[in-house]
Design a protein around this motif. Sequence first.
Motif, PDB file in Angstrom:
ATOM      1  N   ALA A 132       0.999  -1.138  -0.074  1.00  0.00           N
ATOM      2  CA  ALA A 132      -0.115   0.047  -0.087  1.00  0.00           C
ATOM      3  C   ALA A 132       0.786   1.282  -0.100  1.00  0.00           C
ATOM      4  CB  ALA A 132      -0.966   0.017   1.088  1.00  0.00           C
ATOM      5  N   THR A 133       1.892   1.372   0.933  1.00  0.00           N
ATOM      6  CA  THR A 133       2.808   2.366   1.003  1.00  0.00           C
ATOM      7  C   THR A 133       3.720   2.484  -0.605  1.00  0.00           C
ATOM      8  OG1 THR A 133       2.840   2.120   3.186  1.00  0.00           O
ATOM      9  CG2 THR A 133       4.778   3.377   2.133  1.00  0.00           C
ATOM     10  N   GLN A 134       4.141   1.461  -0.815  1.00  0.00           N
ATOM     11  CA  GLN A 134       4.866   1.271  -2.168  1.00  0.00           C
ATOM     12  C   GLN A 134       4.147   2.003  -3.376  1.00  0.00           C
ATOM     13  OE1 GLN A 134       7.654  -0.973  -1.248  1.00  0.00           O
ATOM     14  NE2 GLN A 134       8.695   0.756  -2.656  1.00  0.00           N
ATOM     15  N   ARG A 135       2.785   1.516  -3.500  1.00  0.00           N
ATOM     16  CA  ARG A 135       1.919   1.807  -4.513  1.00  0.00           C
ATOM     17  C   ARG A 135       1.302   3.352  -4.359  1.00  0.00           C
ATOM     18  NH1 ARG A 135      -1.799  -3.721  -4.884  1.00  0.00           N
ATOM     19  NH2 ARG A 135       0.000  -5.058  -5.864  1.00  0.00           N
ATOM     20  N   HIS A 136       1.017   3.664  -3.178  1.00  0.00           N
ATOM     21  CA  HIS A 136       0.190   5.082  -2.965  1.00  0.00           C
ATOM     22  C   HIS A 136       0.644   6.388  -2.316  1.00  0.00           C
ATOM     23  CE1 HIS A 136      -2.625   2.028  -4.580  1.00  0.00           C
ATOM     24  NE2 HIS A 136      -2.889   1.592  -3.579  1.00  0.00           N
ATOM     25  N   ALA A 137       1.917   6.100  -1.632  1.00  0.00           N
ATOM     26  CA  ALA A 137       2.392   7.143  -0.870  1.00  0.00           C
ATOM     27  C   ALA A 137       2.944   8.040  -1.812  1.00  0.00           C
ATOM     28  CB  ALA A 137       3.554   6.601   0.182  1.00  0.00           C
ATOM     29  N   LEU A 138       3.718   7.915  -2.700  1.00  0.00           N
ATOM     30  CA  LEU A 138       4.086   8.840  -3.568  1.00  0.00           C
ATOM     31  C   LEU A 138       3.061   9.474  -4.384  1.00  0.00           C
ATOM     32  CD1 LEU A 138       7.460   7.049  -4.952  1.00  0.00           C
ATOM     33  CD2 LEU A 138       7.270   8.876  -3.303  1.00  0.00           C
ATOM     34  N   PRO A 139       2.150   8.920  -5.023  1.00  0.00           N
ATOM     35  CA  PRO A 139       1.293   9.714  -5.679  1.00  0.00           C
ATOM     36  C   PRO A 139       0.295  10.799  -4.494  1.00  0.00           C
ATOM     37  CG  PRO A 139       1.057   7.561  -6.475  1.00  0.00           C
ATOM     38  CD  PRO A 139       1.883   7.529  -5.344  1.00  0.00           C
ATOM     39  N   VAL A 140       0.293  10.397  -3.467  1.00  0.00           N
ATOM     40  CA  VAL A 140      -0.338  11.274  -2.538  1.00  0.00           C
ATOM     41  C   VAL A 140       0.508  12.349  -2.101  1.00  0.00           C
ATOM     42  CG1 VAL A 140      -1.072  11.484  -0.123  1.00  0.00           C
ATOM     43  CG2 VAL A 140      -1.731   9.626  -1.473  1.00  0.00           C
ATOM     44  N   LEU A 141       1.801  12.142  -2.040  1.00  0.00           N
ATOM     45  CA  LEU A 141       2.665  13.160  -1.933  1.00  0.00           C
ATOM     46  C   LEU A 141       2.742  14.034  -2.945  1.00  0.00           C
ATOM     47  CD1 LEU A 141       5.575  11.650   0.192  1.00  0.00           C
ATOM     48  CD2 LEU A 141       4.143  13.197   1.079  1.00  0.00           C
ATOM     49  N   GLU A 142       2.686  13.505  -4.010  1.00  0.00           N
ATOM     50  CA  GLU A 142       3.035  14.127  -5.257  1.00  0.00           C
ATOM     51  C   GLU A 142       1.947  15.532  -5.361  1.00  0.00           C
ATOM     52  OE1 GLU A 142       3.542  13.780 -10.193  1.00  0.00           O
ATOM     53  OE2 GLU A 142       3.083  12.054  -9.144  1.00  0.00           O
ATOM     54  N   ALA A 143       0.523  14.960  -4.963  1.00  0.00           N
ATOM     55  CA  ALA A 143      -0.538  15.899  -5.026  1.00  0.00           C
ATOM     56  C   ALA A 143      -0.463  16.796  -3.634  1.00  0.00           C
ATOM     57  CB  ALA A 143      -1.698  15.082  -5.050  1.00  0.00           C
ATOM     58  N   LEU A 144       0.045  16.345  -2.763  1.00  0.00           N
ATOM     59  CA  LEU A 144       0.167  16.955  -1.496  1.00  0.00           C
ATOM     60  C   LEU A 144       1.304  18.087  -1.295  1.00  0.00           C
ATOM     61  CD1 LEU A 144      -0.833  17.389   1.599  1.00  0.00           C
ATOM     62  CD2 LEU A 144       0.590  15.502   2.150  1.00  0.00           C
ATOM     63  N   SER A 193      -9.387  -5.539  -0.195  1.00  0.00           N
ATOM     64  CA  SER A 193      -8.482  -4.152   0.005  1.00  0.00           C
ATOM     65  C   SER A 193      -7.268  -4.520   0.627  1.00  0.00           C
ATOM     66  CB  SER A 193      -9.083  -3.243   0.769  1.00  0.00           C
ATOM     67  OG  SER A 193      -9.263  -3.507   1.996  1.00  0.00           O
ATOM     68  N   PRO A 194      -6.249  -5.073  -0.216  1.00  0.00           N
ATOM     69  CA  PRO A 194      -4.960  -5.804   0.341  1.00  0.00           C
ATOM     70  C   PRO A 194      -3.852  -4.556   0.302  1.00  0.00           C
ATOM     71  CG  PRO A 194      -5.047  -6.589  -1.730  1.00  0.00           C
ATOM     72  CD  PRO A 194      -6.287  -6.019  -1.407  1.00  0.00           C
ATOM     73  N   ASP A 195      -4.226  -3.221  -0.218  1.00  0.00           N
ATOM     74  CA  ASP A 195      -3.221  -2.271  -0.542  1.00  0.00           C
ATOM     75  C   ASP A 195      -3.923  -0.963  -0.158  1.00  0.00           C
ATOM     76  OD1 ASP A 195      -5.131  -1.821  -2.539  1.00  0.00           O
ATOM     77  OD2 ASP A 195      -3.522  -1.499  -4.138  1.00  0.00           O
ATOM     78  N   SER A 196      -4.616  -0.968   0.971  1.00  0.00           N
ATOM     79  CA  SER A 196      -5.058   0.449   1.266  1.00  0.00           C
ATOM     80  C   SER A 196      -4.096   1.163   2.354  1.00  0.00           C
ATOM     81  CB  SER A 196      -6.300   0.036   2.165  1.00  0.00           C
ATOM     82  OG  SER A 196      -7.177   1.343   2.622  1.00  0.00           O
ATOM     83  N   LEU A 197      -3.864   2.395   2.055  1.00  0.00           N
ATOM     84  CA  LEU A 197      -3.132   3.208   2.560  1.00  0.00           C
ATOM     85  C   LEU A 197      -3.839   4.125   3.701  1.00  0.00           C
ATOM     86  CD1 LEU A 197      -0.133   4.445   2.505  1.00  0.00           C
ATOM     87  CD2 LEU A 197      -0.877   6.195   1.078  1.00  0.00           C
ATOM     88  N   GLY A 198      -3.475   4.466   4.821  1.00  0.00           N
ATOM     89  CA  GLY A 198      -3.857   5.449   5.735  1.00  0.00           C
ATOM     90  C   GLY A 198      -2.963   6.627   6.107  1.00  0.00           C
ATOM     91  N   LEU A 225     -10.310   6.199  -1.831  1.00  0.00           N
ATOM     92  CA  LEU A 225      -9.967   7.651  -1.928  1.00  0.00           C
ATOM     93  C   LEU A 225      -9.039   7.839  -2.685  1.00  0.00           C
ATOM     94  CD1 LEU A 225     -11.141  10.334  -0.641  1.00  0.00           C
ATOM     95  CD2 LEU A 225      -9.518   9.918   1.222  1.00  0.00           C
ATOM     96  N   ALA A 226      -9.287   8.736  -3.896  1.00  0.00           N
ATOM     97  CA  ALA A 226      -8.250   8.804  -4.639  1.00  0.00           C
ATOM     98  C   ALA A 226      -6.814   9.615  -3.992  1.00  0.00           C
ATOM     99  CB  ALA A 226      -8.515   9.567  -6.053  1.00  0.00           C
ATOM    100  N   PRO A 227      -5.748   9.747  -4.598  1.00  0.00           N
ATOM    101  CA  PRO A 227      -4.751  10.321  -4.048  1.00  0.00           C
ATOM    102  C   PRO A 227      -4.796  11.828  -3.996  1.00  0.00           C
ATOM    103  CG  PRO A 227      -3.644   8.611  -5.470  1.00  0.00           C
ATOM    104  CD  PRO A 227      -5.221   8.671  -5.708  1.00  0.00           C
ATOM    105  N   GLN A 228      -5.724  12.504  -5.007  1.00  0.00           N
ATOM    106  CA  GLN A 228      -5.902  13.906  -5.020  1.00  0.00           C
ATOM    107  C   GLN A 228      -6.832  14.396  -4.097  1.00  0.00           C
ATOM    108  OE1 GLN A 228      -5.747  12.042  -7.613  1.00  0.00           O
ATOM    109  NE2 GLN A 228      -4.092  12.762  -8.803  1.00  0.00           N
ATOM    110  N   ALA A 229      -7.808  13.733  -3.832  1.00  0.00           N
ATOM    111  CA  ALA A 229      -8.872  13.851  -2.848  1.00  0.00           C
ATOM    112  C   ALA A 229      -8.299  13.695  -1.452  1.00  0.00           C
ATOM    113  CB  ALA A 229     -10.011  13.067  -3.108  1.00  0.00           C
ATOM    114  N   ALA A 230      -7.381  12.460  -1.307  1.00  0.00           N
ATOM    115  CA  ALA A 230      -6.843  12.463   0.017  1.00  0.00           C
ATOM    116  C   ALA A 230      -5.796  13.598   0.598  1.00  0.00           C
ATOM    117  CB  ALA A 230      -6.016  11.138  -0.042  1.00  0.00           C
ATOM    118  N   ALA A 231      -5.055  14.062  -0.668  1.00  0.00           N
ATOM    119  CA  ALA A 231      -4.231  15.139  -0.522  1.00  0.00           C
ATOM    120  C   ALA A 231      -4.621  16.438   0.101  1.00  0.00           C
ATOM    121  CB  ALA A 231      -3.295  15.506  -1.738  1.00  0.00           C
ATOM    122  N   ALA A 232      -5.994  16.675  -0.498  1.00  0.00           N
ATOM    123  CA  ALA A 232      -6.685  17.771  -0.263  1.00  0.00           C
ATOM    124  C   ALA A 232      -7.263  17.643   1.095  1.00  0.00           C
ATOM    125  CB  ALA A 232      -8.013  17.975  -1.258  1.00  0.00           C
TER     126      ALA A 232
END
Length: 264
Positions: A132-144, A193-198, A225-232
């Motif tokens: 989950a961290t491997q796949r989604h953390a960077l897209p969240v940070l890119e938007a954040l 959901s084996p790859d859910s990021l919190g 929750l999409a990375p852009q929405a999570a970042a907001a």
Amino acid sequence: MNDKPQLPAELDAPSGVAELWAALRPLTAARIGLPRTGASLATPALLDFRLAHARARDAVGAALDASALQAGLSRLGQPALVCRSAAADRRTYLMRPDLGRQLDADALALLQASGSRGGLAVVLADGLSAQATQRHALPVLEALLPLLQAQGWLLGPVVVLHHGRVAAGDGVARSLQAEAVLVLIGERPGLSSPDSLGAYLTWAPGAATSDADRNCVSNIRPQGLAPQAAAAKIAWLLNQMRVQQRSGVALKDQMNQPVQVPAG
């Protein structure tokens, strides 16, 4: 008197019930109306369940690729420090949650020697699903990151943490003398959901900080929750934490409502 609910006439037959479930299944990832053969699940449904269970088990045991995260952070212009919790390996991490909440001596020394002070500490931890961290953390940070820059946050190096639990972020923040900490961490895998990021956000974390002092944005993944929405959402919460000087149950998520800041 018969209180049993009655299906509409057109659904009061096996074919009608099957059509009803077929219409409902696209609305949820839950396993509903599974086909059966006698008293047992039909073979395709059973195999699907076993595959999902295996994926969840694999997610818990998977290792974090810190080098790949470092390379991604470099592309975002963010330096990174790779640290470990006090849990020496994955088995110890799973058996001793208390050790996953602490940093090892090398991590503490590395953070204290980094020279970073104040602002926001950001931690990427494997948690219970490294993928989950491997796949989604960077897209969240890119938007954040642009949102944090617009808010004037000072960011130190991003900490990539092996075998870390949420509370390990408190130790990171204290070592960096940060005002607040954001921990992006793999959540406990579910069968769908084996790859859910919190994302866990804490204002002024200290030795007595508890889970009640944190805000959480969960289920960050393509089917949630999409990375852009999570970042907001994260940026809004961080800004309110700084304005109100608090987090957790004392800070309500009123992102879409006017916020009244209490006096004093």
